[in-house]
Each structure stands twice: as structure tokens, then as C-alpha cells.
Design an enzyme around this catalytic site. Structure first.
Site, PDB file in Angstrom:
ATOM      1  CG  ASP A  13      -1.781  11.193  37.972  1.00  0.00           C
ATOM      2  OD1 ASP A  13      -0.517  10.801  37.947  1.00  0.00           O
ATOM      3  OD2 ASP A  13      -2.560  10.677  38.537  1.00  0.00           O
ATOM      4  CE  LYS A  16       5.183  16.690  39.936  1.00  0.00           C
ATOM      5  NZ  LYS A  16       3.675  15.977  39.924  1.00  0.00           N
ATOM      6  CE  LYS A  38       8.839  12.988  42.103  1.00  0.00           C
ATOM      7  NZ  LYS A  38       7.877  12.548  41.004  1.00  0.00           N
ATOM      8  CB  SER A  42       5.102   7.410  46.126  1.00  0.00           C
ATOM      9  OG  SER A  42       5.530   8.291  47.220  1.00  0.00           O
ATOM     10  N   GLY A 118       9.147  17.907  41.475  1.00  0.00           N
ATOM     11  CA  GLY A 118       8.590  17.830  42.634  1.00  0.00           C
ATOM     12  C   GLY A 118       7.722  16.463  42.776  1.00  0.00           C
ATOM     13  N   GLY A 120       3.850  15.433  43.564  1.00  0.00           N
ATOM     14  CA  GLY A 120       2.542  15.876  43.334  1.00  0.00           C
ATOM     15  C   GLY A 120       2.342  17.452  43.065  1.00  0.00           C
ATOM     16  CG  ASN A 180       1.505  17.637  29.754  1.00  0.00           C
ATOM     17  OD1 ASN A 180       1.969  17.678  28.657  1.00  0.00           O
ATOM     18  ND2 ASN A 180       1.430  16.608  30.408  1.00  0.00           N
TER      19      ASN A 180
END
Length: 227
Positions: A13, A16, A38, A42, A118, A120, A180
Site C-alpha cells: 500500500d 506501486k 505482474k 491478490s 511486484g 507487496g 509517493n
């Protein structure tokens, strides 16, 4: 010949997918034949017919305007919002390195700039039971260099430095950092940028504000990140 870049993060979170969307959008708007990939996603919703929607891929596709079909973007899609290794334990269909690599090579054969995101953070387990696959194993198998996305706020110095040191210990090339959730003029966040650069020797290549619609980076500088 296709060039690629891997986008990892200091954790879950941090944004990305948001940053990746801006990267792919920048490439597309500057006439580059860009694509997204990717390995495993999930926490996805289902369509009325029961099939899973690859949410991150769909977001990047919409934001960037690329025409790449969703079915090319991710070979493993799970509903449960947990690490892919646990999602596959609960739902079946565990990740296989061969499938990930074959899908990646197919995308590379059709597009000039492939941005791979990626799951996580860098330590995310992708598969654990049938095969032991960490996120770093995929990066190394595909011979990719990385861009690190970090939250600009409190705690990021620790998160960034630990991520960088872990990756360097495993000889994973790092191109730089993107902040970010950045607030220009915020004393702490400006200091975080300076401290992360000083402690890692890496440059913060861009600072992305909430709601940004453009990546503040020269296109030549962006494309130079791709190997």
C-alpha cells in the site's frame, strides 16, 4: 529489442500500482510501445460470470491508455487479499516460475518497454508450499533492475534504507527511488528525501503527489532506467 524495469516497494500500500500507472502512461504518451506485467495479484474482485478481474492490471491499463489485453498482464490472479503464497494455499493454483517467465517473455516479444510490478515489498513470498519462490527470485530470474516506490511520510527513512540494504546484499540492481504521497514544502517529507538519498546513495527520481495525473520526470530520463 525489448527493455524492462521492475517496480518494487518498501511495503504494501505504498502506491506501486499508482506510480506504475503514471510510468506506463508517460511512456505511452511519448510514443513508446509500452506494456505492463505482474507475476501474481491478490485481493481481486469477480465479474458477474465469476471470473477474477486483475485489478492492478486493469487500473494501469485504464490510467495509461495502453491497448495491451488484460489476459497478457498477469498469469496468477487471486481473490483473497493476502500474500500470493497464502492466497494460492487457500485457493489453489500456486505460482510456477516457468509460467511467470514464459508470460514475461511473451510480453517482451511484443512490446518495447515492459514495466513489471511486484507484489507487496521485496520480501513478499510468492509461493511457499509446492515451490519456494520469493519476489527477489523472480527479479533475479528475469535479470531485472529495480525502481523502489516509497511512502514520503513518517517512517520512510527506515523502510527505504532497510529495503535498499536487503536488495544490495542480494546484488539486485537499483535504479533509484520514487516518493509517493508527497506534499511539497512539508519539512519532514523534504528531509526524508534528503536523508534517504544521503543514507543510500540513490537519487529520489520523482516525488508524486496524491491525485497526480503525470509523472514529473523527463521521458529520456525515464527510458534510461530500462535495461
Amino acid at each position: 529489442m525489448s527493455k524492462a524495469l521492475f517496480v518494487t516497494g518498501t511495503g504494501t500500500d505504498v502506491g506501486k500500482t499508482f506510480v506504475t500507472g503514471l510510468i506506463v502512461k508517460k511512456l505511452k504518451e511519448n510514443g513508446k510501445n509500452a506494456a505492463y506485467y505482474k507475476a501474481a495479484m491478490s485481493g481481486n474482485d469477480r465479474r458477474p460470470d465469476g471470473s477474477l478481474i486483475p485489478g492492478d492490471a486493469q487500473y494501469v491499463k485504464i490510467i495509461s491508455g495502453i491497448e495491451q489485453p488484460l489476459k497478457e498482464m498477469c498469469p496468477y490472479i487471486y481473490e483473497t487479499a493476502v500474500s500470493p503464497h497464502l492466497a494460492s494455499r487457500l485457493e489453489g493454483n500456486p505460482v510456477q516460475m516457468r509460467v511467470v517467465e514464459e508470460g514475461f517473455q511473451r510480453v517482451c516479444s511484443k512490446y518495447d518497454y515492459v514495466t513489471m510490478e511486484g507484489s507487496g515489498g521485496i520480501l513478499c513470498p510468492i509461493c511457499f508450499d509446492e515451490e519456494k519462490i520469493q519476489l527477489e527470485d523472480i527479479i533475479q530470474q528475469l535479470n531485472l533492475s529495480c525502481l523502489i516506490v516509497a511512502n514520503a511520510g513518517l517512517g520512510t527513512i527506515n523502510d527505504v534504507v532497510l529495503t535498499v540494504e536487503y536488495m544490495r546484499a542480494r546484488k539486485i540492481p537499483i535504479k533509484g527511488i520514487v516518493f509517493n504521497h508527497f506534499h511539497p514544502g512539508d519539512v519532514m517529507e523534504e528531509d526524508n528525501r534528503n536523508m534517504c538519498e544521503y543514507l543510500t546513495g540513490l537519487e529520489v527520481l520523482a516525488c508524486v503527489e496524491d491525485g497526480s495525473t503525470e509523472l514529473d520526470m523527463d521521458i529520456d530520463r525515464l527510458t534510461a532506467l530500462y535495461d
